[in-house]
Design a protein around this motif. Structure first.
Motif, PDB file in Angstrom:
ATOM      1  N   ALA A  16       0.835  -1.198   0.000  1.00  0.00           N
ATOM      2  CA  ALA A  16       0.000   0.000   0.000  1.00  0.00           C
ATOM      3  C   ALA A  16       0.873   1.253   0.000  1.00  0.00           C
ATOM      4  CB  ALA A  16      -0.914   0.001   1.220  1.00  0.00           C
ATOM      5  N   GLU A  17       0.378   2.302  -0.643  1.00  0.00           N
ATOM      6  CA  GLU A  17       1.135   3.555  -0.742  1.00  0.00           C
ATOM      7  C   GLU A  17       1.554   4.096   0.610  1.00  0.00           C
ATOM      8  OE1 GLU A  17      -0.379   6.716  -3.131  1.00  0.00           O
ATOM      9  OE2 GLU A  17      -1.000   5.327  -4.714  1.00  0.00           O
ATOM     10  N   ASP A  18       0.680   3.993   1.611  1.00  0.00           N
ATOM     11  CA  ASP A  18       1.010   4.581   2.911  1.00  0.00           C
ATOM     12  C   ASP A  18       1.593   3.566   3.892  1.00  0.00           C
ATOM     13  OD1 ASP A  18      -1.383   3.267   3.314  1.00  0.00           O
ATOM     14  OD2 ASP A  18      -2.236   4.838   4.578  1.00  0.00           O
ATOM     15  N   ALA A  19       1.980   2.399   3.400  1.00  0.00           N
ATOM     16  CA  ALA A  19       2.720   1.453   4.232  1.00  0.00           C
ATOM     17  C   ALA A  19       4.173   1.926   4.297  1.00  0.00           C
ATOM     18  CB  ALA A  19       2.653   0.057   3.633  1.00  0.00           C
ATOM     19  N   SER A  20       4.846   1.594   5.381  1.00  0.00           N
ATOM     20  CA  SER A  20       6.246   1.975   5.552  1.00  0.00           C
ATOM     21  C   SER A  20       7.091   0.700   5.547  1.00  0.00           C
ATOM     22  CB  SER A  20       6.418   2.716   6.876  1.00  0.00           C
ATOM     23  OG  SER A  20       7.782   2.962   7.122  1.00  0.00           O
ATOM     24  N   VAL A  21       7.969   0.587   4.549  1.00  0.00           N
ATOM     25  CA  VAL A  21       8.833  -0.581   4.431  1.00  0.00           C
ATOM     26  C   VAL A  21      10.282  -0.105   4.447  1.00  0.00           C
ATOM     27  CG1 VAL A  21       9.478  -2.563   3.009  1.00  0.00           C
ATOM     28  CG2 VAL A  21       7.077  -1.817   3.097  1.00  0.00           C
ATOM     29  N   ALA A  22      11.041  -0.558   5.440  1.00  0.00           N
ATOM     30  CA  ALA A  22      12.457  -0.172   5.546  1.00  0.00           C
ATOM     31  C   ALA A  22      13.215  -0.609   4.298  1.00  0.00           C
ATOM     32  CB  ALA A  22      13.081  -0.789   6.785  1.00  0.00           C
ATOM     33  N   GLU A  23      14.206   0.170   3.949  1.00  0.00           N
ATOM     34  CA  GLU A  23      14.976  -0.085   2.737  1.00  0.00           C
ATOM     35  C   GLU A  23      15.617  -1.469   2.729  1.00  0.00           C
ATOM     36  OE1 GLU A  23      18.810   1.897   0.637  1.00  0.00           O
ATOM     37  OE2 GLU A  23      17.259   3.281   1.340  1.00  0.00           O
ATOM     38  N   ASN A  24      16.048  -1.950   3.888  1.00  0.00           N
ATOM     39  CA  ASN A  24      16.707  -3.250   3.917  1.00  0.00           C
ATOM     40  C   ASN A  24      15.782  -4.384   4.368  1.00  0.00           C
ATOM     41  OD1 ASN A  24      16.571  -2.501   6.575  1.00  0.00           O
ATOM     42  ND2 ASN A  24      18.651  -3.130   7.088  1.00  0.00           N
TER      43      ASN A  24
ATOM     44  N   ALA B  33       0.680  -0.162   7.512  1.00  0.00           N
ATOM     45  CA  ALA B  33       1.557  -1.172   8.121  1.00  0.00           C
ATOM     46  C   ALA B  33       3.001  -0.675   8.103  1.00  0.00           C
ATOM     47  CB  ALA B  33       1.445  -2.492   7.371  1.00  0.00           C
ATOM     48  N   THR B  34       3.797  -1.164   9.061  1.00  0.00           N
ATOM     49  CA  THR B  34       5.205  -0.800   9.157  1.00  0.00           C
ATOM     50  C   THR B  34       6.052  -2.064   9.145  1.00  0.00           C
ATOM     51  OG1 THR B  34       4.682   1.167  10.460  1.00  0.00           O
ATOM     52  CG2 THR B  34       6.950   0.350  10.577  1.00  0.00           C
ATOM     53  N   ILE B  35       6.977  -2.120   8.210  1.00  0.00           N
ATOM     54  CA  ILE B  35       7.915  -3.236   8.112  1.00  0.00           C
ATOM     55  C   ILE B  35       9.297  -2.664   8.421  1.00  0.00           C
ATOM     56  CG2 ILE B  35       8.743  -5.144   6.695  1.00  0.00           C
ATOM     57  CD1 ILE B  35       5.621  -5.008   7.128  1.00  0.00           C
TER      58      ILE B  35
ATOM     59  N   PRO C 210      -3.862  -3.788   7.837  1.00  0.00           N
ATOM     60  CA  PRO C 210      -3.646  -2.366   8.132  1.00  0.00           C
ATOM     61  C   PRO C 210      -3.142  -2.101   9.551  1.00  0.00           C
ATOM     62  CG  PRO C 210      -5.694  -2.640   6.946  1.00  0.00           C
ATOM     63  CD  PRO C 210      -5.203  -4.024   7.293  1.00  0.00           C
ATOM     64  N   GLY C 211      -2.142  -1.241   9.634  1.00  0.00           N
ATOM     65  CA  GLY C 211      -1.633  -0.776  10.916  1.00  0.00           C
ATOM     66  C   GLY C 211      -0.734  -1.750  11.649  1.00  0.00           C
ATOM     67  N   ALA C 212      -0.518  -2.931  11.107  1.00  0.00           N
ATOM     68  CA  ALA C 212       0.345  -3.915  11.775  1.00  0.00           C
ATOM     69  C   ALA C 212       1.798  -3.453  11.733  1.00  0.00           C
ATOM     70  CB  ALA C 212       0.207  -5.280  11.114  1.00  0.00           C
ATOM     71  N   VAL C 213       2.587  -3.904  12.709  1.00  0.00           N
ATOM     72  CA  VAL C 213       4.002  -3.549  12.792  1.00  0.00           C
ATOM     73  C   VAL C 213       4.822  -4.832  12.857  1.00  0.00           C
ATOM     74  CG1 VAL C 213       5.786  -2.407  14.170  1.00  0.00           C
ATOM     75  CG2 VAL C 213       3.501  -1.379  13.980  1.00  0.00           C
ATOM     76  N   ILE C 214       5.757  -4.952  11.940  1.00  0.00           N
ATOM     77  CA  ILE C 214       6.718  -6.054  11.953  1.00  0.00           C
ATOM     78  C   ILE C 214       8.046  -5.437  12.367  1.00  0.00           C
ATOM     79  CG2 ILE C 214       7.747  -7.942  10.639  1.00  0.00           C
ATOM     80  CD1 ILE C 214       4.620  -7.961  10.834  1.00  0.00           C
ATOM     81  N   GLU C 215       8.512  -5.774  13.556  1.00  0.00           N
ATOM     82  CA  GLU C 215       9.696  -5.120  14.101  1.00  0.00           C
ATOM     83  C   GLU C 215      10.997  -5.699  13.535  1.00  0.00           C
ATOM     84  OE1 GLU C 215       9.167  -5.062  18.390  1.00  0.00           O
ATOM     85  OE2 GLU C 215       7.831  -3.343  18.203  1.00  0.00           O
TER      86      GLU C 215
END
Length: 109
Positions: free
Chosen positions: A19-27, A39-41, A54-59
């Protein structure tokens, strides 16, 4: 129908929908998975054939393989979910935990 259309409008990346507003770390690595809105990866996370709602966080350093993480759920640092594990909405998997074909829901937290 609208939900299906929304998924089709998302970025397509080598077999994954992000999704456009999901946050996925570069690595972070996302392979044949769906990462939904908000969601945040995190760094060094690995997603394979999984659905992150939606809204889930993978640390940091967590692995989610062939599993489902519910809305606003959190998968802790270096945790590992495999083989159709499911984490219910707004629940957490502790850092370093390993789940194999397990379900985390309000009745077993």
């Amino acid at each position: 129908l609208q939900g299906n259309l929304d998924v089709l409008d998302q970025d397509y990346d080598g077999g994954s929908f992000i999704a456009e507003d999901a946050s996925v770390a570069e690595n972070a690595q996302v392979d044949r998975s769906v990462v939904d809105a908000g969601a945040t990866i995190s760094d060094s996370a690995l997603l394979i054939e999984s659905v992150i709602l939606p809204g889930a966080v993978i640390e940091r350093g967590a692995t989610v393989e062939r599993s489902i993480v519910g809305e606003n759920a959190v998968v802790g640092v270096d945790a590992k979910l495999v083989n159709l594990s499911v984490v219910g909405a707004s629940l957490s998997v502790p850092a370093g935990a390993e789940l194999d074909q397990e379900k985390v829901n309000p009745s077993n937290t």
